[in-house]
Design a protein around this motif. Structure first.
Motif, PDB file in Angstrom:
ATOM      1  N   LYS A 271       0.833  -1.200   0.000  1.00 12.96           N
ATOM      2  CA  LYS A 271       0.000   0.000   0.000  1.00 12.96           C
ATOM      3  C   LYS A 271       0.869   1.253   0.000  1.00 12.96           C
ATOM      4  CE  LYS A 271      -3.729   2.179   2.571  1.00 12.96           C
ATOM      5  NZ  LYS A 271      -4.591   2.106   3.755  1.00 12.96           N
TER       6      LYS A 271
ATOM      7  N   ARG B 131       2.369   1.664  -3.470  1.00 11.35           N
ATOM      8  CA  ARG B 131       1.361   2.193  -4.395  1.00 11.35           C
ATOM      9  C   ARG B 131       1.129   3.680  -4.144  1.00 11.35           C
ATOM     10  NH1 ARG B 131      -1.456  -2.586  -3.040  1.00 11.35           N
ATOM     11  NH2 ARG B 131      -2.857  -1.354  -1.739  1.00 11.35           N
ATOM     12  N   SER B 132       1.121   4.063  -2.887  1.00 14.12           N
ATOM     13  CA  SER B 132       0.935   5.473  -2.547  1.00 14.12           C
ATOM     14  C   SER B 132       2.095   6.320  -3.075  1.00 14.12           C
ATOM     15  CB  SER B 132       0.817   5.626  -1.038  1.00 14.12           C
ATOM     16  OG  SER B 132       0.710   6.973  -0.684  1.00 14.12           O
TER      17      SER B 132
ATOM     18  N   GLN C 186       4.073   5.578  -5.607  1.00 13.72           N
ATOM     19  CA  GLN C 186       3.983   5.588  -7.065  1.00 13.72           C
ATOM     20  C   GLN C 186       2.910   6.579  -7.519  1.00 13.72           C
ATOM     21  OE1 GLN C 186       5.968   4.161  -9.223  1.00 13.72           O
ATOM     22  NE2 GLN C 186       4.828   4.930 -10.970  1.00 13.72           N
ATOM     23  N   SER C 187       1.782   6.561  -6.839  1.00 16.72           N
ATOM     24  CA  SER C 187       0.709   7.491  -7.174  1.00 16.72           C
ATOM     25  C   SER C 187       1.161   8.937  -6.990  1.00 16.72           C
ATOM     26  CB  SER C 187      -0.511   7.207  -6.291  1.00 16.72           C
ATOM     27  OG  SER C 187      -1.525   8.134  -6.536  1.00 16.72           O
ATOM     28  N   ALA C 188       1.915   9.208  -5.936  1.00 16.61           N
ATOM     29  CA  ALA C 188       2.426  10.564  -5.689  1.00 16.61           C
ATOM     30  C   ALA C 188       3.403  10.970  -6.788  1.00 16.61           C
ATOM     31  CB  ALA C 188       3.086  10.635  -4.323  1.00 16.61           C
ATOM     32  N   ARG C 189       4.274  10.037  -7.214  1.00 18.87           N
ATOM     33  CA  ARG C 189       5.213  10.339  -8.306  1.00 18.87           C
ATOM     34  C   ARG C 189       4.459  10.691  -9.584  1.00 18.87           C
ATOM     35  NH1 ARG C 189       8.561   6.303  -5.836  1.00 18.87           N
ATOM     36  NH2 ARG C 189       7.494   4.630  -6.925  1.00 18.87           N
ATOM     37  N   GLU C 190       3.442   9.881  -9.897  1.00 23.27           N
ATOM     38  CA  GLU C 190       2.666  10.133 -11.108  1.00 23.27           C
ATOM     39  C   GLU C 190       1.917  11.465 -11.014  1.00 23.27           C
ATOM     40  OE1 GLU C 190       0.226   6.676 -11.433  1.00 23.27           O
ATOM     41  OE2 GLU C 190       1.901   5.395 -12.033  1.00 23.27           O
ATOM     42  N   CYS C 191       1.414  11.778  -9.844  1.00 22.01           N
ATOM     43  CA  CYS C 191       0.701  13.044  -9.646  1.00 22.01           C
ATOM     44  C   CYS C 191       1.643  14.225  -9.858  1.00 22.01           C
ATOM     45  CB  CYS C 191       0.104  13.087  -8.243  1.00 22.01           C
ATOM     46  SG  CYS C 191      -0.791  14.592  -7.877  1.00 22.01           S
TER      47      CYS C 191
ATOM     48  N   ARG D  18       2.309  14.574 -13.587  1.00 19.36           N
ATOM     49  CA  ARG D  18       1.173  15.200 -14.281  1.00 19.36           C
ATOM     50  C   ARG D  18       1.117  16.696 -13.989  1.00 19.36           C
ATOM     51  NH1 ARG D  18      -1.576  10.634 -12.329  1.00 19.36           N
ATOM     52  NH2 ARG D  18      -2.509  11.915 -10.690  1.00 19.36           N
TER      53      ARG D  18
END
Length: 117
Positions: A43, A46-47, A49-54, A57
């Motif tokens: 988890k 994933r968090s 990775q999501s922050a990196r992608e955010c 963007r």
């Protein structure tokens, strides 16, 4: 003669309220500590990775907006230059002189009007 059956009321049951089921679906489950650690690590990853992608963007969005602003600023400068040119032409026409470049513009407009007919 009829009689009603009497129920014995336990004072403890009244104070505690209704009995709770121990096998409910909410709450912590016993014996899942190792699985929870693995799940927590996944988890967290994933968090991250999501922050990196955010952030990526967000960076792209800001780059796009900066390019858009730069293009609009160029367009504004070109329009201001054109406005100044037309203001100078208007002053020269008011003074009774034919400004440089107006003949070319009139020919261009005349050519466009001939093509439209």
């Amino acid at each position: 003669m009829e009689y009603q059956e009497l129920h014995v009321i336990d004072e403890q049951n009244i104070a505690e309220g209704p009995q709770r089921k121990e096998s409910g679906k909410r709450g912590r489950k016993p014996g899942r500590k190792s699985a929870e650690k693995v799940d927590m690590k996944a988890k967290l990853e994933r968090s991250r990775q999501s922050a990196r992608e955010c952030r990526a963007r967000k960076k792209l969005r800001y780059q796009y907006l900066e390019e858009l602003v730069a293009d609009r600023e160029k367009a504004v400068l070109a329009l201001r230059k054109e406005l100044e040119k037309f203001q100078l032409w208007a002053k020269e026409i008011d003074a009774g002189r034919a400004p440089d470049g107006i003949q070319d513009l009139l020919e261009e407009l005349g050519a466009v009007k001939k093509e439209q007919q």
